[in-house]
Structure formats: structure tokens, C-alpha cells
Design a protein around this motif. Structure first.
Motif, PDB file in Angstrom:
ATOM      1  N   ALA A  55       0.842  -1.206   0.000  1.00  0.00           N
ATOM      2  CA  ALA A  55       0.000   0.000   0.000  1.00  0.00           C
ATOM      3  C   ALA A  55       0.873   1.250   0.000  1.00  0.00           C
ATOM      4  CB  ALA A  55      -0.926  -0.008   1.216  1.00  0.00           C
ATOM      5  N   ILE A  56       1.973   1.226   0.779  1.00  0.00           N
ATOM      6  CA  ILE A  56       2.908   2.352   0.801  1.00  0.00           C
ATOM      7  C   ILE A  56       3.568   2.502  -0.562  1.00  0.00           C
ATOM      8  CG2 ILE A  56       5.032   3.238   1.844  1.00  0.00           C
ATOM      9  CD1 ILE A  56       4.257   1.737   4.409  1.00  0.00           C
ATOM     10  N   GLY A  57       3.929   1.395  -1.184  1.00  0.00           N
ATOM     11  CA  GLY A  57       4.610   1.431  -2.467  1.00  0.00           C
ATOM     12  C   GLY A  57       3.775   2.001  -3.591  1.00  0.00           C
ATOM     13  N   ASP A  85       9.144   8.630   5.447  1.00  0.00           N
ATOM     14  CA  ASP A  85       8.620   7.928   6.625  1.00  0.00           C
ATOM     15  C   ASP A  85       7.113   7.759   6.632  1.00  0.00           C
ATOM     16  OD1 ASP A  85      11.018   8.839   9.245  1.00  0.00           O
ATOM     17  OD2 ASP A  85      11.242   7.843   7.321  1.00  0.00           O
ATOM     18  N   PHE A  86       6.456   7.918   5.474  1.00  0.00           N
ATOM     19  CA  PHE A  86       5.021   7.659   5.444  1.00  0.00           C
ATOM     20  C   PHE A  86       4.768   6.175   5.692  1.00  0.00           C
ATOM     21  CE2 PHE A  86       0.729   7.279   4.494  1.00  0.00           C
ATOM     22  CZ  PHE A  86       0.512   6.397   3.447  1.00  0.00           C
ATOM     23  N   GLY A  87       3.866   5.875   6.639  1.00  0.00           N
ATOM     24  CA  GLY A  87       3.481   4.501   6.939  1.00  0.00           C
ATOM     25  C   GLY A  87       4.380   3.786   7.918  1.00  0.00           C
ATOM     26  N   LEU A  88       5.512   4.392   8.309  1.00  0.00           N
ATOM     27  CA  LEU A  88       6.444   3.694   9.190  1.00  0.00           C
ATOM     28  C   LEU A  88       5.899   3.541  10.603  1.00  0.00           C
ATOM     29  CD1 LEU A  88      10.015   4.942   8.261  1.00  0.00           C
ATOM     30  CD2 LEU A  88       8.837   2.860   7.603  1.00  0.00           C
ATOM     31  N   GLY A  89       5.123   4.535  11.038  1.00  0.00           N
ATOM     32  CA  GLY A  89       4.555   4.424  12.382  1.00  0.00           C
ATOM     33  C   GLY A  89       3.682   3.192  12.513  1.00  0.00           C
ATOM     34  N   SER A  97      -2.009   2.195  18.250  1.00  0.00           N
ATOM     35  CA  SER A  97      -1.913   3.640  18.078  1.00  0.00           C
ATOM     36  C   SER A  97      -0.713   3.998  17.230  1.00  0.00           C
ATOM     37  CB  SER A  97      -1.787   4.327  19.446  1.00  0.00           C
ATOM     38  OG  SER A  97      -1.453   5.682  19.278  1.00  0.00           O
ATOM     39  N   ILE A  98      -0.902   4.911  16.280  1.00  0.00           N
ATOM     40  CA  ILE A  98       0.227   5.271  15.428  1.00  0.00           C
ATOM     41  C   ILE A  98       1.191   6.199  16.156  1.00  0.00           C
ATOM     42  CG2 ILE A  98      -1.214   5.112  13.383  1.00  0.00           C
ATOM     43  CD1 ILE A  98      -1.104   8.152  13.222  1.00  0.00           C
ATOM     44  N   TYR A  99       0.904   6.568  17.385  1.00  0.00           N
ATOM     45  CA  TYR A  99       1.814   7.405  18.134  1.00  0.00           C
ATOM     46  C   TYR A  99       2.446   6.657  19.301  1.00  0.00           C
ATOM     47  CZ  TYR A  99       0.437  11.459  15.512  1.00  0.00           C
ATOM     48  OH  TYR A  99       0.226  12.351  14.493  1.00  0.00           O
ATOM     49  N   SER A 100       2.507   5.349  19.230  1.00  0.00           N
ATOM     50  CA  SER A 100       3.117   4.573  20.300  1.00  0.00           C
ATOM     51  C   SER A 100       4.612   4.835  20.351  1.00  0.00           C
ATOM     52  CB  SER A 100       2.874   3.084  20.074  1.00  0.00           C
ATOM     53  OG  SER A 100       1.498   2.817  20.061  1.00  0.00           O
ATOM     54  N   VAL A 101       5.151   4.774  21.537  1.00  0.00           N
ATOM     55  CA  VAL A 101       6.582   4.993  21.724  1.00  0.00           C
ATOM     56  C   VAL A 101       7.323   3.708  21.446  1.00  0.00           C
ATOM     57  CG1 VAL A 101       8.359   5.644  23.378  1.00  0.00           C
ATOM     58  CG2 VAL A 101       6.154   6.784  23.421  1.00  0.00           C
TER      59      VAL A 101
END
Length: 716
Positions: free
Chosen positions: A461-463, A560-564, A575-579
Motif C-alpha cells: 500500500a505504501i509502495g 517515513d510515510f506509513g512507518l509508524g 496507536s500510530i503514536y506509540s513509543v
């Protein structure tokens, strides 16, 4: 007599000497040349000049090349540039006397009246920018004589009539913007055939009608926009538009188009916003499915010829009429055939079951010996090959996402690699292959319990997201131990170091305003494409200067799109904001040695929208807020972290307080930008865009498409 004659000669000599002395002390003004007279004619047509832009335009100066807004080459006027000068008046025909004139920029003034046909008789004109005025009437047909014209912008006026067919003769046109006028009629034939150099075509917000010309699909040089929205176009969408470059933004919204949306080339994977406002359109990505072409019964009947009701039945060879009743022998044959088929299927199923059980036991035996078969085994009647490989082997080969990928894992491992950066998401390497190709490789770490198919779905999907301002993912590698993402290598560091400097760079040179605007626009275009690319409404979620890479021409590339999401799949969170994991296991990679990791979001908090801290569902307005903070950082030259350290408030609040306290603009902007006072209006306009993006209420923030429209009004 001779004495008198001598006195007369002496008196004449004294008079001539006195005349020469006066001329040397009080030189007579030289006559203004023809070009100066033409420019003064333009000045006389201006009724109001509140900014005194033309104050230096006067007959006492013989050389118009020294006048404000005038550029000359070899003593000839080649450019007139007085944008945003609040000039009220009209354009005189006398400008046609400027035979060497190449560029006219009178954007965002109050000029009115008709466009003089004489203006279009100067064949040397390359750029004509008249947008944001009050011109009326039609575009003169003489526009077709501008054989050198490359940029033609007349948006935001009151022009009407039809678009002249002669524009198609301007074969060098790269940018044509006729938007936000009152043009009607059809698009002239030949646009797609003749204007093949076009990089941007904007005909939006007019009253154009008829069908969309199919030859627009020939505009292979488009790199920015094909905007036909907010018109009265009707009929189907030409499938030829799919031949356009996939990276461009196609907008067909709010017309009277009908039929199904073609699913080919550049029209695939477009968001619904590009087609909305056309109630008779159907198919993906709209929620309006296309009606079926007909029922099964109707279709099956149409496959046979019509048989009249009074036709006599066909007779058999022995003269007896045929009947539709099956004989007993036929029924028995059918039953026996069914029984045999069921028996064969049962035997096949039993055979596959035995092979699956046997293969699993063999795989366990091989794994205990440490000897995997590298994914060449495939079960019968079981899972597909990729699932079997993901669960039963240790390693795959490199999987390309682009047809241009001509390297494999061996080439990657043989290349020279060194660490560029590291974070909780992983390590980034610069890898130089033997053939000279340079790539960026991100190592994500252990695969954990994640299945190959899950990872494959996310990565592919990112590609599919391809845009000039988004870093392109070219290939990936998956194994139980680690995963690699292979990107294009962007050579000129990141935006954060470009703004504030790199400690290792002793030759730091601050960015000029023009370069900053170029970066702002590029990031906005990339982010808008990301938001509109898919009906899933993609969110970047971690936009910050260090994630904006700069090419050799200072063109920005969002990374870095999609890396989270991929990182959270790693650690089992949603969560896309997880540490990131605080303690990474020591791992060995074909490209690295053991390296410790820092948290994923170490500097992200300064760019997060206020509502993002409440763990709500991700929103594209989060990205708009992050983009606004980046604009403030580029305008002020101040790092959000540095502002927090010195004033105990974030950058957004610091700028807002500075404005509330009516501090001078010089107190807010980067000191280096103070050296460009002529850019004050543009800087102020950009500051307003930034403040709109960082509104506390997400609903009050603009969309990225609206941001682009605002930034496009800035001087290039």
C-alpha cells in the motif's frame, strides 16, 4: 575696417565660448527613447498607485532601465514586474512597442478593462501573468501569435467568451491557468495534440461545457495539475486520461459527467474528491456502484437467435419428433458420472491432506536440524505460497515494488553501507551498489509474530503512493529476524539541517525566501496528494522537518510515510503514536552491527496537533497542524525545541503572542529574511497561512488543497 572685423570675430568667439560653458554647466535633458514613451503611456493609464510603485517613472530620466520594476538587457526592456502593487487602471496598446519584452508580471493588482490585442503582437513574450485583477471581455485571438509563450496565467478575473482556439498554436506553453473566470463553450480541439509541453493545465471554476476532449490524455509532460473541476462538462470520462502521468493531480469534481470511472493508469487509486459533484458518475472510488448491464437470464437469452412461436419442432432422422424427456439410459449415465466425480474429489482431498501432514512433520524435523528449505515447499490444497513461506522459512529474496528495480539481495549485500541515522523505528543506511546506484535502506528489526501477508499488505500500500514530493519505496525484504525497506536515496540532507544548520557543516548558508517557498509548496503538494490518493484518507502522522528530505535542486521529499503503523505492528500496538521499544534486543543484520535505539517520537511532540494527544482516531487535520508548525519554523528560523527552552512555550504560542502584542514582523521572522525587505508581503501572507493551519479547532484548519491555492498566489 580690419580692426572692426577683428573685434566682431573676437566677440563671436567669446559668445561661442560662453555657450559651450553654459552647456557644460547646465546640460540639456536627452530625449526619452521610444520604449520609455511606451512605459510612460502605461503609467498615464494608471489612476491610482498607492504604493508609489511608478514614482521613478518620469520623463526627466532618459533611461527607463533604471525605473522600478523594469528589467533590461543590452539597453532593451525585457521585463515588467509590478505584482501586488495595488495599481488601479488599464493596460494600454502602447506596450506593443516594447519589441524585446519577454515577461510581464502584474499579478494581484486592480487592473481592469479589456486585454489590448496589441499586447499579443509581441512575439518575444515568454511569460504573461495577469491573474488576480479585474480584466473583462474575451481573450484576443492574437494570443496564438505568441510563439514563445511558456507561462500564461490570467486566473481570478472577469474574462468571458470562449477559449480561443488559437491558444493551441502556442506550442511552448508549460503553464496555462484560465481558472476562476466566466469562460464558456467547449475546450478547443488540439489542446492535447499541440500543447504537449504543458506541465500544468487549470481550467477550473468556469462555465465550460461539452465533453472532455480525449486528446488531453496526450499531455504526457504534465507534472503538476490537470484541473477541470467546477465547470459544466458532460458525457463520460475519456479512458485516455489514464495515459497521463500517475504523479499528477487530476480534478474532475463538480461537473455533469456520467458513466463509470475508467480504472486505468492515472485514474486508478484516485480519491473520491477528484470525482465528487458528478451525480451520474459511478464506480470506484465513489460509493455509487454502477448498475449491472443486465440480469443473467437476459444475458443468456441474448446469446441465442430468436425462435418464432409457430415454428414446427425439429424432427429426428427417423422422422419422429424429438422430446425434451431424457431416456432412462441417459439418467443412469449422469448419475454414474456424478458418483465418479465425487469419488475422485474425495481421493484428491485425502491425498492433499496426507501431503500437508507429511510436509509439516518434515518441516519440523528440518527446523530442528537448522536446515530450512528456503521457502521452496508449497502445500497442496492449503495456503498460498507466500503464506507457507512466511510461516515455514527463515528468509526471502528481495521483493520489488517497481518495474525499474534491477537489483537483488545479493547486490544489496555486496554494496558499501554506512549508517545515516537511527531511531526506535530502526536504522537507516546509505548503500552504494557496485553499478553506482545509491539507495537508502531502513532496517526495521525483528519480525516477531507478524505474518508475511500482513506486512506485505501494508508495504505494498505504501509502495503505491507515487509522487515527486514523496520518497518512493522501491522494494522490501522480509524474514523472521528482520525486515528491510529500500527507498530512493535523497542526497541533500533534511529540512531541519537546512533551516538551522548541521553542526558538522562549517559552510552553512541560510535558505533564501525563494527556496523556502519552493520547499513549502513542494511539501504541501506531496501532503495533499497523500490525503487525496486513497478513499482510506491516509494520514502521515509524523510530519516534521527531519522527515522532509531535500534533493540536489532543493525539491522536498516527504519520508517515513506509513512507518509508524509498521513499527506498531512490530510491537503489537494499535496507536500510530506509540513509543518505540525502550530496550531493543541486540540483533545482527547483513547490513549492520549491534546498535542501540532511541524512542521513535523523540521530537514529534512539538509538531503534534493538540487533539492527537488524546488518542483519538487519526485525522488529516493532524498533518495540517504539523505542516503549519513547519511553516512557522521556516519563517521564524527558530526551532520549536529552542523556543521551549528559552521562553517556556511552544513555537505556535510564541508567534501568536508576538502578534497579539503587535510586535514588528522583524521580531518574528528569521533575521536572514530581514535582508529581503521586498518579500515582506509574501512573508506576511505565508504567516497567515501558517496560523490558519495551527488553529486549535481542527474544523477551522484548511485542507492541504486550500493551502496550495493560497501559496500559489505568492511570487515565484
Amino acid at each position: 575696417m580690419e580692426l572692426r572685423f577683428a573685434q566682431v570675430r573676437f566677440s563671436s568667439f567669446l559668445l561661442l565660448l560662453l555657450l559651450l560653458l553654459c552647456c557644460s554647466l547646465f546640460p540639456l535633458p536627452l530625449a526619452l527613447n521610444e520604449e520609455g514613451e511606451a512605459l510612460l503611456s502605461f503609467k498615464s493609464s494608471i489612476k491610482e498607485d498607492p504604493g508609489a510603485s511608478m514614482a521613478s517613472w518620469n520623463s526627466s530620466a532618459s533611461d527607463p532601465c533604471a525605473w522600478n520594476g523594469i528589467t533590461c538587457q543590452e539597453g532593451k526592456v525585457v521585463a515588467i514586474a509590478l505584482p501586488r502593487s495595488h495599481l488601479l487602471g488599464s493596460l494600454p496598446p502602447s506596450l506593443a512597442a516594447l519589441a524585446a519584452l519577454r515577461r510581464i508580471n502584474l499579478r494581484n493588482n486592480r487592473l481592469q478593462g479589456r486585454l489590448p490585442p496589441g499586447l499579443f503582437s509581441t512575439a518575444s513574450i515568454q511569460s504573461l501573468v495577469l491573474s488576480g485583477n479585474s480584466f473583462s471581455g474575451a481573450i484576443p485571438a492574437e494570443v496564438g501569435s505568441l510563439s514563445s509563450l511558456q507561462i500564461f496565467e490570467i486566473s481570478n478575473n472577469f474574462l468571458d467568451g470562449t477559449v480561443p482556439a488559437s491558444i493551441a498554436h502556442c506550442k511552448r506553453l508549460r503553464l496555462l491557468d484560465l481558472s476562476r473566470n466566466n469562460f464558456s463553450g467547449a475546450v478547443p480541439a488540439g489542446f492535447g495534440t499541440n500543447l504537449t509541453a504543458l506541465e500544468r493545465l487549470d481550467l477550473s471554476y468556469n462555465r465550460l461545457n461539452g465533453s472532455i476532449p480525449s486528446d488531453l490524455g496526450n499531455l504526457s509532460s504534465l507534472s503538476d495539475t490537470l484541473d477541470l473541476s467546477h465547470n459544466d462538462f458532460s458525457g463520460p470520462i475519456p479512458a485516455s486520461l489514464g495515459n497521463l502521468p500517475e504523479r499528477i493531480y487530476v480534478d474532475l469534481a463538480f461537473n455533469n459527467l456520467s458513466g463509470s470511472i475508467p480504472q486505468n493508469g492515472a485514474l486508478v487509486n484516485r480519491g473520491p474528491t477528484a470525482f465528487m459533484g458528478n451525480p451520474n458518475l459511478c464506480g470506484e472510488p465513489l460509493k455509487n456502484p454502477c448498475p449491472a448491464s443486465g440480469t443473467t437470464t437476459a444475458t443468456s437469452q441474448s446469446q441465442f437467435p430468436y425462435l418464432p412461436s409457430d415454428q414446427s419442432p425439429v424432427s429426428s432422422s427417423d422422422g419422429r419428433k424429438s422430446t425434451s424427456v431424457l431416456s432412462k439410459r441417459s439418467v443412469i449415465a449422469i448419475v454414474i458420472g456424478d458418483v465418479l466425480a465425487i469419488g475422485l474429489m474425495a481421493m484428491l482431498f485425502f491425498h492433499c491432506y496426507r501431503r500437508a501432514v507429511s510436509s509439516k512433520s518434515e518441516a519440523k524435523t528440518e527446523n530442528s536440524r537448522g536446515d530450512s528449505k528456503d521457502g521452496k515447499m508449497c502445500y497442496c490444497c492449503g495456503k498460498d505460497r507466500s503464506q507457507v513461506l512466511a510461516e515455514n522459512v527463515e528468509q526471502f529474496d528481495l521483493i520489488p515494488l517497481d518495474k525499474q528495480v534491477h537489483f537483488d539481495l545479493d547486490d544489496l549485500l555486496k554494496g558499501s553501507a554506512f549508517v545515516m541515522g537511527k531511531s526506535g523505528i530502526g536504522i537507516v543506511y546509505k548503500v552504494a551498489l557496485d553499478d553506482g546506484l545509491t539507495l537508502a535502506v531502513r532496517r526495521l528489526g525483528e519480525g516477531g509474530s507478524q505474518r508475511f501477508k500482513d506486512f506485505q499488505t501494508e508495504v505494498e500500500a505504501i509502495g503505491k503512493v507515487k509522487h515527486p514530493n514523496i520518497v518512493q519505496l522501491r522494494a522490501y525484504y522480509w524474514s523472521a529476524d528482520e525486515k528491510l525497506l529500500i527507498y530512493d536515496f535523497i542526497s541533500n540532507d533534511n529540512l531541519s539541517n537546512a533551516i538551522h544548520g548541521n553542526p558538522s557543516d562549517a559552510n552553512f548558508s541560510p535558505l533564501t525566501w525563494n527556496i523556502r517557498v519552493k520547499i513549502m509548496k513542494g511539501v504541501a503538494k506531496g501532503l495533499a496528494f497523500l490525503h487525496e490518493f486513497s478513499p482510506k484518507k491516509y494520514v502521515h502522522g509524523d510530519l516534521k522537518p527531519s522527515n522532509i528530505l531535500l534533493g540536489s535542486d532543493m525539491e522536498p521529499h516527504i519520508s517515513d510515510f506509513g512507518l509508524g503503523h509498521l513499527a506498531n505492528m512490530e510491537i503489537g500496538t494499535t496507536s500510530i503514536y506509540s513509543v518505540g521499544k525502550a530496550n531493543e534486543k541486540q540483533q545482527q543484520s547483513p547490513l549492520s552491527s549491534t546498535i542501540s535505539f532511541s524512542p521513535i517520537w523523540s521530537n514529534t511532540l512539538f509538531y503534534q496537533a493538540p487533539e492527537a494527544l488524546k488518542s483519538l482516531r487519526p485525522s488529516q487535520k493532524w498533518d495540517v497542524y504539523s505542516y503549519g508548525v513547519i511553516l512557522l519554523e521556516m519563517i521564524s528560523g527558530r526551532s520549536p525545541a529552542a523556543v521551549m527552552d528559552t521562553s517556556d512555550m511552544d513555537l505556535v504560542r510564541w508567534v501568536q503572542i508576538s502578534i497579539e502584542e503587535k510586535k514588528s514582523l522583524l521580531n518574528v521572522i528569521d533575521p536572514y529574511l530581514a535582508q529581503e525587505p521586498e518579500r515582506e508581503d509574501d512573508i506576511t501572507a505565508t504567516l497567515k497561512v501558517a496560523l490558519a493551519c495551527v488553529q486549535f479547532d481542527p474544523e477551522n484548519r484548511p485542507s492541504m488543497r486550500q493551502v496550495i491555492e493560497s501559496l500559489d498566489k505568492l511570487a515565484s
